[in-house]
Write a protein that holds these residues in place. Structure first.
Motif, PDB file in Angstrom:
ATOM      1  N   THR A  26       0.809  -1.213   0.000  1.00  0.00           N
ATOM      2  CA  THR A  26       0.000   0.000   0.000  1.00  0.00           C
ATOM      3  C   THR A  26       0.845   1.266   0.000  1.00  0.00           C
ATOM      4  O   THR A  26       0.355   2.326  -0.413  1.00  0.00           O
ATOM      5  CB  THR A  26      -0.934   0.015   1.224  1.00  0.00           C
ATOM      6  OG1 THR A  26      -0.164  -0.148   2.417  1.00  0.00           O
ATOM      7  CG2 THR A  26      -1.983  -1.070   1.125  1.00  0.00           C
ATOM      8  N   GLU A  49      -8.067  -0.235   1.580  1.00  0.00           N
ATOM      9  CA  GLU A  49      -8.791   0.147   0.369  1.00  0.00           C
ATOM     10  C   GLU A  49      -8.739   1.661   0.151  1.00  0.00           C
ATOM     11  O   GLU A  49      -8.631   2.126  -0.992  1.00  0.00           O
ATOM     12  CB  GLU A  49     -10.247  -0.322   0.449  1.00  0.00           C
ATOM     13  CG  GLU A  49     -10.409  -1.830   0.392  1.00  0.00           C
ATOM     14  CD  GLU A  49      -9.797  -2.431  -0.860  1.00  0.00           C
ATOM     15  OE1 GLU A  49      -9.982  -1.839  -1.950  1.00  0.00           O
ATOM     16  OE2 GLU A  49      -9.117  -3.462  -0.761  1.00  0.00           O
ATOM     17  N   LEU A  50      -8.812   2.428   1.232  1.00  0.00           N
ATOM     18  CA  LEU A  50      -8.719   3.875   1.116  1.00  0.00           C
ATOM     19  C   LEU A  50      -7.365   4.280   0.536  1.00  0.00           C
ATOM     20  O   LEU A  50      -7.289   5.114  -0.377  1.00  0.00           O
ATOM     21  CB  LEU A  50      -8.925   4.529   2.479  1.00  0.00           C
ATOM     22  CG  LEU A  50      -8.675   6.050   2.539  1.00  0.00           C
ATOM     23  CD1 LEU A  50      -9.660   6.790   1.642  1.00  0.00           C
ATOM     24  CD2 LEU A  50      -8.758   6.554   3.964  1.00  0.00           C
ATOM     25  N   LYS A 101      -5.279   2.443  -1.242  1.00  0.00           N
ATOM     26  CA  LYS A 101      -5.160   2.009  -2.634  1.00  0.00           C
ATOM     27  C   LYS A 101      -5.878   2.978  -3.570  1.00  0.00           C
ATOM     28  O   LYS A 101      -5.370   3.309  -4.650  1.00  0.00           O
ATOM     29  CB  LYS A 101      -5.721   0.597  -2.782  1.00  0.00           C
ATOM     30  CG  LYS A 101      -4.863  -0.487  -2.145  1.00  0.00           C
ATOM     31  CD  LYS A 101      -5.522  -1.857  -2.268  1.00  0.00           C
ATOM     32  CE  LYS A 101      -4.684  -2.923  -1.584  1.00  0.00           C
ATOM     33  NZ  LYS A 101      -5.341  -4.265  -1.650  1.00  0.00           N
ATOM     34  N   PHE A 102      -7.054   3.424  -3.148  1.00  0.00           N
ATOM     35  CA  PHE A 102      -7.814   4.356  -3.979  1.00  0.00           C
ATOM     36  C   PHE A 102      -7.087   5.690  -4.108  1.00  0.00           C
ATOM     37  O   PHE A 102      -6.980   6.255  -5.206  1.00  0.00           O
ATOM     38  CB  PHE A 102      -9.205   4.578  -3.375  1.00  0.00           C
ATOM     39  CG  PHE A 102      -9.990   5.662  -4.062  1.00  0.00           C
ATOM     40  CD1 PHE A 102     -10.561   5.437  -5.310  1.00  0.00           C
ATOM     41  CD2 PHE A 102     -10.131   6.911  -3.467  1.00  0.00           C
ATOM     42  CE1 PHE A 102     -11.285   6.438  -5.950  1.00  0.00           C
ATOM     43  CE2 PHE A 102     -10.851   7.907  -4.104  1.00  0.00           C
ATOM     44  CZ  PHE A 102     -11.421   7.672  -5.347  1.00  0.00           C
ATOM     45  N   PHE A 135      -4.032   5.262  -6.348  1.00  0.00           N
ATOM     46  CA  PHE A 135      -4.422   5.126  -7.752  1.00  0.00           C
ATOM     47  C   PHE A 135      -4.857   6.475  -8.325  1.00  0.00           C
ATOM     48  O   PHE A 135      -4.449   6.848  -9.435  1.00  0.00           O
ATOM     49  CB  PHE A 135      -5.566   4.118  -7.884  1.00  0.00           C
ATOM     50  CG  PHE A 135      -6.159   4.041  -9.263  1.00  0.00           C
ATOM     51  CD1 PHE A 135      -5.502   3.363 -10.285  1.00  0.00           C
ATOM     52  CD2 PHE A 135      -7.365   4.660  -9.550  1.00  0.00           C
ATOM     53  CE1 PHE A 135      -6.035   3.305 -11.558  1.00  0.00           C
ATOM     54  CE2 PHE A 135      -7.918   4.609 -10.821  1.00  0.00           C
ATOM     55  CZ  PHE A 135      -7.242   3.930 -11.834  1.00  0.00           C
ATOM     56  N   LEU A 136      -5.669   7.203  -7.573  1.00  0.00           N
ATOM     57  CA  LEU A 136      -6.182   8.479  -8.054  1.00  0.00           C
ATOM     58  C   LEU A 136      -5.054   9.492  -8.264  1.00  0.00           C
ATOM     59  O   LEU A 136      -4.935  10.094  -9.340  1.00  0.00           O
ATOM     60  CB  LEU A 136      -7.201   9.030  -7.062  1.00  0.00           C
ATOM     61  CG  LEU A 136      -7.832  10.386  -7.406  1.00  0.00           C
ATOM     62  CD1 LEU A 136      -8.621  10.290  -8.708  1.00  0.00           C
ATOM     63  CD2 LEU A 136      -8.711  10.864  -6.268  1.00  0.00           C
TER      64      LEU A 136
END
Length: 295
Positions: A10, A150-151, A153-154, A157-158
């Motif tokens: 991450t 998940e936060l 990773k998002f 990615f963004l």
């Protein structure tokens, strides 16, 4: 150790971006020359390369103001200057507080809840059996950990997508403009990503490739500095907040009985709370104020 691997995954892009910025938070042994270059030279080379372009921009801005360039032309260059200075300011505090930063990252890596993740991977049915509502959108310790991952990773990615698109668009548009001008008029006209002015004429020189590459690299430096520091901020906020929520979960689910085992568990949880507070204070000291995110 699968959860520890998840922790490293991450923050992998963050570590890579900071590495390019001259801040090494990778695990493992490096040879002497690599470590010396990254820890002592790369940061200053990046600063020199970036500010060579910034000085040219400032010179162009001052000259444009004196010679009466339009407000639109002048206003287009100001955001580039502002963002570039902000990027160096962001990474400056991290570079000069590397030891504190490494301590925080190592501590979060150490207390990352690997047992929870191991259980989640090995026995999903067991997790389903022990679900119970603790937070509005989290049901178990596994849910808390997964939400944090998940936060991150998002966010990674963004921000990585935006940084890549901005860098490539900003730095390749002049090349397309030069190609279009050559095809239309047959003349080679030099264009740059940044509007710059130097003591020599950068638009009529055989060294235009060097100047262009320098501006390309300066753009990469700005994007990696901002991406690395911002995603590190999110990572520290997310993981410190995650550990506080896990701590709260464990306190709420203690079976209060008068025995040595419960007393030992309470002592462990109190020590963990002290460690998290210490990490939070170090983050604030190095310029990453995570108070509002973690409370």
């Amino acid at each position: 150790m699968r959860a520890k691997t998840e922790f490293e995954k991450t923050i992998k892009l963050t570590k890579t971006a900071l590495f390019l910025s001259g801040i090494n938070i990778f695990l493992g042994e490096w040879n002497h020359w690599t470590r010396t270059f990254v820890d002592s030279i790369a940061y200053y080379l990046n600063i020199v390369g970036l500010y060579f372009v910034l000085i040219g921009e400032m010179y162009w801005l001052i000259d444009g103001t004196i010679t009466g360039k339009s407000f639109v032309e002048l206003s287009l260059i100001v955001p580039c200057l502002t963002i570039s200075v902000l990027a160096t300011a962001k990474v400056h505090y991290l570079y000069h507080n590397k030891e504190s930063l490494l301590d925080v990252v190592d501590k979060l890596r150490e207390i990352y809840p690997d047992e929870i993740e191991e259980t989640a991977n090995d026995n999903d049915q067991c997790l389903n059996d022990k679900k119970e509502t603790v937070y509005d959108n989290d049901v178990t310790e596994v849910g808390i950990v997964n939400e944090a991952n998940e936060l991150l990773k998002f966010v990674n990615f963004l921000l990585s997508t935006v940084s890549f698109v901005v860098t490539m668009t900003f730095c390749t548009m002049p090349l397309f403009g030069m190609a279009g001008e050559f095809m239309e008029t047959g003349k080679f006209v030099v264009l740059y990503p940044f509007a710059v002015k130097y003591p020599f004429d950068v638009y009529n020189t055989s060294f235009w490739v060097i100047v262009y590459v320098n501006q390309f690299w300066a753009t990469i430096i700005v994007c990696t500095n901002i991406f690395g520091v911002d995603t590190l901020f999110y990572a520290l906020c997310s993981y410190i907040g995650m550990n506080f929520r896990l701590l709260s979960y464990k306190f709420e689910h203690l079976e209060i009985k008068r025995n040595d085992r419960i007393i030992n568990e309470i002592i462990v949880l109190i020590k963990r709370h002290q460690e998290l507070i210490e990490d939070h204070n170090i983050n604030s000291a190095i310029g990453l104020n995570v108070e509002s995110k973690c409370q």
